[in-house]
Scaffold this active site. Sequence first.
Site, PDB file in Angstrom:
ATOM      1  N   ALA A  13       0.832  -1.201   0.000  1.00  0.00           N
ATOM      2  CA  ALA A  13       0.000   0.000   0.000  1.00  0.00           C
ATOM      3  C   ALA A  13       0.866   1.250   0.000  1.00  0.00           C
ATOM      4  O   ALA A  13       2.006   1.233   0.455  1.00  0.00           O
ATOM      5  CB  ALA A  13      -0.913   0.014   1.223  1.00  0.00           C
ATOM      6  N   ASP A  15       0.919   4.298   2.133  1.00  0.00           N
ATOM      7  CA  ASP A  15       0.380   4.666   3.441  1.00  0.00           C
ATOM      8  C   ASP A  15       0.410   6.184   3.601  1.00  0.00           C
ATOM      9  O   ASP A  15       1.481   6.805   3.559  1.00  0.00           O
ATOM     10  CB  ASP A  15       1.192   4.024   4.560  1.00  0.00           C
ATOM     11  CG  ASP A  15       0.831   2.571   4.779  1.00  0.00           C
ATOM     12  OD1 ASP A  15      -0.060   2.066   4.079  1.00  0.00           O
ATOM     13  OD2 ASP A  15       1.449   1.933   5.666  1.00  0.00           O
ATOM     14  N   ARG A  30     -10.371  18.686   7.299  1.00  0.00           N
ATOM     15  CA  ARG A  30      -9.129  19.241   6.787  1.00  0.00           C
ATOM     16  C   ARG A  30      -7.956  18.593   7.519  1.00  0.00           C
ATOM     17  O   ARG A  30      -7.923  18.559   8.745  1.00  0.00           O
ATOM     18  CB  ARG A  30      -9.084  20.752   7.008  1.00  0.00           C
ATOM     19  CG  ARG A  30     -10.201  21.517   6.320  1.00  0.00           C
ATOM     20  CD  ARG A  30      -9.968  21.582   4.822  1.00  0.00           C
ATOM     21  NE  ARG A  30     -10.998  22.399   4.160  1.00  0.00           N
ATOM     22  CZ  ARG A  30     -11.048  22.617   2.868  1.00  0.00           C
ATOM     23  NH1 ARG A  30     -10.120  22.089   2.072  1.00  0.00           N
ATOM     24  NH2 ARG A  30     -12.012  23.348   2.342  1.00  0.00           N
ATOM     25  N   ASP A 255       5.431  -5.009  12.615  1.00  0.00           N
ATOM     26  CA  ASP A 255       6.408  -5.281  11.563  1.00  0.00           C
ATOM     27  C   ASP A 255       7.808  -4.865  12.007  1.00  0.00           C
ATOM     28  O   ASP A 255       8.797  -5.542  11.700  1.00  0.00           O
ATOM     29  CB  ASP A 255       6.037  -4.527  10.287  1.00  0.00           C
ATOM     30  CG  ASP A 255       4.690  -4.951   9.735  1.00  0.00           C
ATOM     31  OD1 ASP A 255       4.380  -6.153   9.800  1.00  0.00           O
ATOM     32  OD2 ASP A 255       3.954  -4.079   9.240  1.00  0.00           O
TER      33      ASP A 255
END
Length: 304
Positions: A13, A15, A30, A255
């Site tokens: 992905a 990220d 925002r 990880d």
Amino acid sequence: MSARIVTLTVNPAVDLAAQAEAVQPGHKIRTFDERYDPGGGGINVARVICELGGETLALFASGGVTGRFVEQMLTQAKVPWQAVLIGGTCRISVTVHDRSSGQEYRFVPQGPRISPAEAADILETLRHVEAAWIVASGSLASGMSADFYAKVADIAAARGARFALDTSGLPLTTSLGHKVSLLKPSLSEFEAILGRKVPDLESQMDQAKRLVQSGAADMIALTLGSAGAILATANHVCHMPAPAVTARTGVGAGDSFLAGLVLALARGQSHESALRLAVACGAAAVQGSGTAQVRRADVATLLA
């Protein structure tokens, strides 16, 4: 054989991490302080190993403009990589930190569908990659068979490489007993394997050792969040408490832990030393922002 650690990410992905003053339904939120990182379990592991001075290669399925972006970010970070091209487009995951509440919101798409032919291409590529360790981390992509990681384990064994696995659900349980050198479940994943709750540290240590003795894996590294982690073999089990740090994010912490553990084991360190480095890497990751933002100096400070 090469001494490097090859990581495998089949559903990577882009990220995106950002801050927001407040996350409210029905409003345009925002954001600011945006940060982009190459993500996905194995990619995160490779990035941390590279930061700590280890030899690594990030092997991953890459598709679409987002796949090219992942490749570009890894190149800029000087992380060695190899892509297996797929027809789909890599996903974009979003993490938003709500400053008003201190809560973190994570939005993780399913990602592209990988065809049987593309899955076969990944396995065939892996058969020709030199590695001392193969680390598979992260979810499978849509369309992939649940026994994919079991096939990766078989390839690693055939090539004389050690195999580390960090996943969940059916891909995890299907891989048990397939010559997995190191299995890294979270507590919830561990309890899902056992089919019951394991509420206290003594029971967790005992059950981790018993699971190894059953033949599920050669080693089990059970991560316990702020309670630290356990590393169990058939004959020995040790626990390492987590250092007291201020946590800013949980993205990539597991990880990072796995990266430190495998790197230390690959360097021939003792189980206790490897677990100490792994816990320090996980703690360094939660202090940062973005995905698996581990710095060697921070790890050294935590170890000291």
